[in-house]
Each structure stands twice: as C-alpha cells, then as structure tokens.
Design a protein around this motif. Structure first.
Motif, short mmCIF file in Angstrom:
data_model
loop_
_atom_site.label_atom_id
_atom_site.label_comp_id
_atom_site.label_asym_id
_atom_site.label_seq_id
_atom_site.Cartn_x
_atom_site.Cartn_y
_atom_site.Cartn_z
N VAL A 271 -7.74 -1.62 12.05
CA VAL A 271 -7.27 -1.25 11.76
C VAL A 271 -5.73 -1.19 11.95
N SER A 272 -4.70 -2.14 11.33
CA SER A 272 -3.65 -2.76 12.37
C SER A 272 -2.52 -0.86 12.14
N PRO A 273 -2.03 -1.39 13.95
CA PRO A 273 -1.40 -0.13 13.86
C PRO A 273 -0.03 0.05 13.13
N ALA A 274 0.30 -0.82 12.44
CA ALA A 274 0.99 -1.33 11.42
C ALA A 274 1.70 0.39 10.08
N LEU A 275 -0.37 0.44 9.60
CA LEU A 275 -0.08 1.51 9.01
C LEU A 275 0.14 2.96 9.20
N PHE A 276 0.09 2.77 10.76
CA PHE A 276 0.06 4.34 10.81
C PHE A 276 2.01 4.75 11.43
N ALA A 396 -2.99 8.21 -4.31
CA ALA A 396 -2.10 7.34 -5.19
C ALA A 396 -1.04 7.40 -3.54
N SER A 397 -0.51 8.63 -3.38
CA SER A 397 0.19 8.83 -2.12
C SER A 397 0.09 7.66 -1.25
N ALA A 398 -0.91 8.10 -0.51
CA ALA A 398 -2.12 7.59 0.74
C ALA A 398 -1.25 5.82 1.02
N PRO A 403 1.55 -2.37 2.50
CA PRO A 403 1.66 -3.75 1.98
C PRO A 403 -0.05 -4.08 1.18
N PRO A 404 0.38 -5.41 0.22
CA PRO A 404 -1.16 -5.28 -0.45
C PRO A 404 -2.32 -6.16 0.30
N GLU A 405 -1.85 -7.10 1.60
CA GLU A 405 -2.70 -7.30 2.26
C GLU A 405 -3.54 -6.13 2.88
N GLN A 406 -3.20 -5.09 3.28
CA GLN A 406 -3.80 -4.25 3.54
C GLN A 406 -4.40 -2.67 2.84
N SER A 407 -4.13 -2.93 1.38
CA SER A 407 -4.46 -2.66 0.61
C SER A 407 -6.07 -1.71 -0.03
N ALA A 408 -6.63 -2.85 1.19
CA ALA A 408 -8.51 -2.68 1.10
C ALA A 408 -8.94 -1.24 2.28
N THR A 409 -7.86 -1.86 3.27
CA THR A 409 -8.13 -1.47 4.70
C THR A 409 -7.36 -0.07 4.43
N GLY A 410 -6.04 0.37 3.42
CA GLY A 410 -5.98 1.79 3.91
C GLY A 410 -6.31 2.58 3.25
N SER A 411 -6.93 1.54 1.39
CA SER A 411 -7.78 2.96 1.04
C SER A 411 -8.59 3.19 2.01
N ALA A 412 -9.33 2.32 2.59
CA ALA A 412 -11.11 3.13 3.68
C ALA A 412 -10.27 4.12 4.09
N VAL A 413 -9.49 3.59 4.83
CA VAL A 413 -9.29 5.25 5.63
C VAL A 413 -8.91 5.93 4.96
N VAL A 414 -8.33 6.00 4.31
CA VAL A 414 -8.13 7.57 2.92
C VAL A 414 -9.29 7.80 2.77
N ASN A 415 -10.40 6.64 2.23
CA ASN A 415 -11.92 7.31 2.09
C ASN A 415 -12.44 8.06 2.90
N THR A 416 -12.19 7.58 4.35
CA THR A 416 -12.66 7.84 5.38
C THR A 416 -12.70 9.69 6.00
N ALA A 417 -11.39 9.70 6.00
CA ALA A 417 -10.80 10.92 6.08
C ALA A 417 -11.67 12.11 5.03
N ARG A 418 -11.28 11.37 3.25
CA ARG A 418 -12.20 12.05 2.66
C ARG A 418 -13.63 12.69 3.10
N GLN A 419 -14.44 11.80 3.87
CA GLN A 419 -15.87 11.44 3.83
C GLN A 419 -15.58 12.68 4.97
N LEU A 420 -14.90 12.41 5.72
CA LEU A 420 -15.01 13.58 6.91
C LEU A 420 -14.60 14.95 6.74
N GLY A 421 -13.55 14.72 6.05
CA GLY A 421 -13.25 16.48 5.36
C GLY A 421 -14.45 17.03 5.04
#
Length: 475
Positions: A271-276, A396-398, A403-421
């Motif tokens: 996970v790139s630190p730039a996402l955060f 959608a806001s998340a 950037p497009p090259e991080q879209s799947a990783t970013g969506s995975a972080v969002v879905n991990t937050a969902r699942q952990l929730g």
C-alpha cells in the motif's frame, strides 16, 4: 489514386465514421453481478448452519462457525494484497482469475464430503472473492467514460449492500431444498459473468514495468488483517480478556507496526503511503469503518430479534428484512441528485444521522411481545433510507481522488474497512447481547444496549463524514 486505392480509402473512411457501440451498461452489470455474488456468500451461509450440521453429524457449533469465519477472515485478509497485484499485473486478469477460483470453489463446496472439506473450500472461495472484488471496482474506475464512473461506483456499492439484505431470503428459500444449493446457485452467475467479461471488459494495462510488490509486506498484512479478524470473530467464544484473544490481537498489532515500517521503506510497498495523504480517502475509509460496524451489528440484531423475540422462522425473517433494503436503491438515486447542490460529505452525514435515527426509533418502541409492523418496520425503513443516502456516496468518494494506477489497491483498502467493520460490529453485538436463552425482559434489555451501541457508532460516522470533500467534482 487508382480505383482500388479509392475503394480502400472509402472503406477506411466508413470504418472511421461508424460509431462504436457503448458497452458501458453491460460492463457495469457484469462487474456488479460478480461482486454481488461474492458479497452474498458472506451472508447467505448464516441461515444454513442447522442444515449443514445435520449433514455432518457430530459437528459442534464452534466447528460449524468456521464455515462462516474461515471465509470472512481470509476474504478480509487478502483484499489489499489482491488489489495490489491487480494494479500491477492487470485488473481484468485479476477479475477473471478471481471469478474462476470462486466459481469452481462454489462447486466444490456443494460437493464437500465432510465439514472440514467444506471449510477448506470456503477458504478457497474467499481467495477468489478477494481477487475479484477490488478488481471489479478498479475496472469500473478505469474502463468507463469519466462521466459514468461516479454513478457506476454507486451502483456497485448499492448492489453489494443488497447482498446483506437478500442473503437470508435467498438462503432460506434454497435451504428448503438443500443447503448445497446456496453454493450451486453461484455456478450459472459465474459462468455468464466470466464469458461476458472476456468479451466486453477492456484490458487496460498500466504502461509501467510490472514488478512484484513487497512479498514480506503482503505476508505481514495478511497476518495483521487475519489476526485482527480472528480475534474479533472468536472473542465471544474465547472472551475478550482470554489469553488466546489477547495473544492473537497482540500478534496483529506487532504485525501492523512491522507493516508500516515496510510500507514507508520499501520501494514498491503493498500500500503506497501516498494513498494516506489523500484526505478524501482517509476520511471516507474512517467513515466506512464506523458505518459498517454499525450496519453489521444492526442487520444481525434485527434478524436475531425477529427470530428469538418474535419467533419468526428463517423465511419469515428474510421477508421481514426486505423492506429496509428496498429503500437503499431508491435513496441512492436521491443522493445522486442531492450531491449536485449539496456537498457529498453533508449528504453522507445526513444519511448516517437518519440511520442512527431509525435505530433509536426501534430502541424506543421495542417491547415484548413483538409487534413487527409498529415497533420494527418504521425504524428499519428509516435506517434503509439513511443507508441509501450514505453508503454509495461514501464508497464513490473514497476512490474519486485516487490516481488510476492505484485504483484497485485503493478500492481494496475501502473494502477491507467494510469487511472489518462488519466483523467488528458482529463481535461487539454478540458480546453485548450475550446469551439468547433468557427471559423476554432480560432479552429486551440486552438488545436495547446493543442498539445504543449501534446508534452511537452511526452518529460517529456522521461526524467523520464531514471530512469527505473530494477535489474531483462528482456527477
């Protein structure tokens, strides 16, 4: 120019001028149907426990729980690594591989000769689901025309939330024939979605050299998410203060520290630190985690309340749950219109406050014996309105500022937050409610405590939602 040359020129001109067909709607349908199927399996197995236990005689409830827990833990643990690999080596490939694994594992689950074989095949199912989920959202973000991305992501979020609502209904109906049908139903969906994706979904690869992400970081992340999920799902059985729970959670914390070190120092981290450093991404993930904690506990609490206090059977419970989720797509469309005039963070906050208000309404009217139409249904539908306003815009806001090259990783972080929730909400609710085999007045008090927890967490998610302020204009 000779006659042949003129003919070739005319053919080329005609080909250039012919409008290409827009497959956007079909692409959205394919990607959303597969994501819906993967999320459905998180919830549909709940209603099949008794029937599965009858097939594998001598199995304890603790053993049976691994049919659900094994899937939930592995699914949560692998979402981010799978998203990272999809970003590097192709999202379409990641989607198709994940869909293939999930579909074949579903067939294996239906044919499982023993309980532990079923658990093993459920783990394989989770691996496929973890691959296809972030890849499907990443594809929506990159292969569709920019004007259609926001609406498509909201459809994706709405359809996946439907899985939580219709899981018990679908499962309850199929279990009447055989519990094995809850897995067999995935086969036609998987085959049709796979063939359609091969034909319709573009394969847009990043024009960079594909390097393997930090493998040690992948292992550490699996240990962190897997350990945290295991500690949460087993906390009611082991107790929060037991040595086993504290040991597993300590391992998760230690793994998190090491993972952060690797993330900062490795040239190609998982996970790139730039996402955060993207504010909308951070605030949206915080809001998603709180929201899904409340949602996971709320959904389960209503199902448990109807089955244990109102004495509804599984099909009656499933049908009683449907009216709330029916509000979700209706008010997801309303939120799409609202954000043209109102900041998206305000819309999400309004939705979460309505969600909390619906919980408080049930809390204030609940009594025994249960009167579903007057005590449960109004608050349940109001919460559905709030969820419809909040969830799609939140997801959608998340991703909108990534950037497009991080879209799947970013969506995975969002879905991990969902699942952990979801996992956290269920674990806390079970700990608060405790035993269901108590007198009706004590059962009501226990559920009221659980509903206060849900309302407070939903209110917290409303507060954090104000931080969701995308730089990219949504439409």
């Amino acid at each position: 120019m000779d006659k042949k040359g003129c003919l070739m020129h005319d053919i080329t001109k005609a080909t250039t001028l012919r409008p290409t067909r827009d497959h956007s709607a079909a692409v959205v349908w394919v990607l959303c149907s597969a994501a819906f199927m993967a999320m459905l399996d998180v919830f549909v197995v709940n209603v099949a426990f008794i029937k599965i236990g009858e097939s594998y005689r001598g199995s304890s409830l603790a053993d049976l729980s691994w049919v659900l827990n094994g899937y939930a833990i592995v699914y949560a643990a692998l979402l981010i690594p799978a998203g990272r690999f999809s970003d590097r080596f192709g999202r379409k490939a990641g989607f198709l591989v994940g869909l293939g694994i999930f579909t074949l594992a579903s067939l294996a689950c239906a044919l499982a000769p023993s309980l532990w074989a079923l658990v093993a095949f459920r783990v394989v199912q989770a691996i496929g689901a973890a691959a296809l989920t972030p890849a499907s959202l990443g594809l929506l973000l990159t292969v569709l025309p920019p004007a259609k991305v926001s609406a498509a992501v909201k459809i994706w979020a709405t359809t996946s939330s439907f899985s939580a609502a219709f899981g018990p209904v679908v499962g309850g109906a199929l279990v009447e024939a055989s519990w094995r049908w809850i897995f067999l139903i995935n086969l036609p969906v998987g085959v049709v979605a796979g063939i359609s994706a091969l034909r319709l979904v573009p394969d847009l690869r990043q024009r960079v050299q594909a390097r393997v992400p930090d493998l040690l970081g992948v292992v550490l992340l699996v240990v962190v998410i897997g350990g945290l999920s295991l500690g949460l799902v087993k906390s009611s059985e082991w107790s929060w203060s037991s040595g086993a729970t504290l040991c597993v959670l300590a391992v998760a914390v230690a793994g998190l520290v090491l993972f952060v070190v690797r993330m900062v120092r490795h040239p190609d981290p998982v996970v790139s630190p730039a996402l955060f450093r993207v504010p909308t991404f951070v605030w949206a993930n915080t809001t998603v985690l709180a929201f899904c904690t409340a949602f996971g506990a709320w959904f389960l609490s209503i199902a448990m309340w109807l089955e244990n206090a109102a004495r509804f059977n599984t099909i009656e419970t499933g049908l009683a749950i449907v009216p709330g989720p029916i509000m979700v797509p209706i008010f997801a469309a309303v939120s799409q219109r609202l954000i043209k005039w109102v900041p998206v963070g305000v819309v999400v906050a309004m939705g979460n406050l309505l969600f909390a208000g619906g919980v408080v309404l049930v809390l204030g009217t609940a009594a025994t014996p249960v009167h579903y139409a007057t005590e449960v249904l109004p608050g349940w539908m109001i919460s559905g309105v709030g969820i419809g306003l909040a969830l799609p815009s939140m997801i959608a806001s998340a991703a909108v500022d990534l950037p497009p090259e991080q879209s799947a990783t970013g969506s995975a972080v969002v879905n991990t937050a969902r699942q952990l929730g979801y996992v956290l909400g269920v674990a806390v609710l079970v700990a608060i409610v405790g035993s269901l085999n108590v007198a009706s007045d004590r059962l009501l008090t226990a559920f009221q405590h659980g509903w206060w927890f849900i309302a407070i967490v939903a209110a917290v998610s409303a507060a954090t939602a104000f931080g969701i302020t995308p730089r990219t204009t949504q439409s």
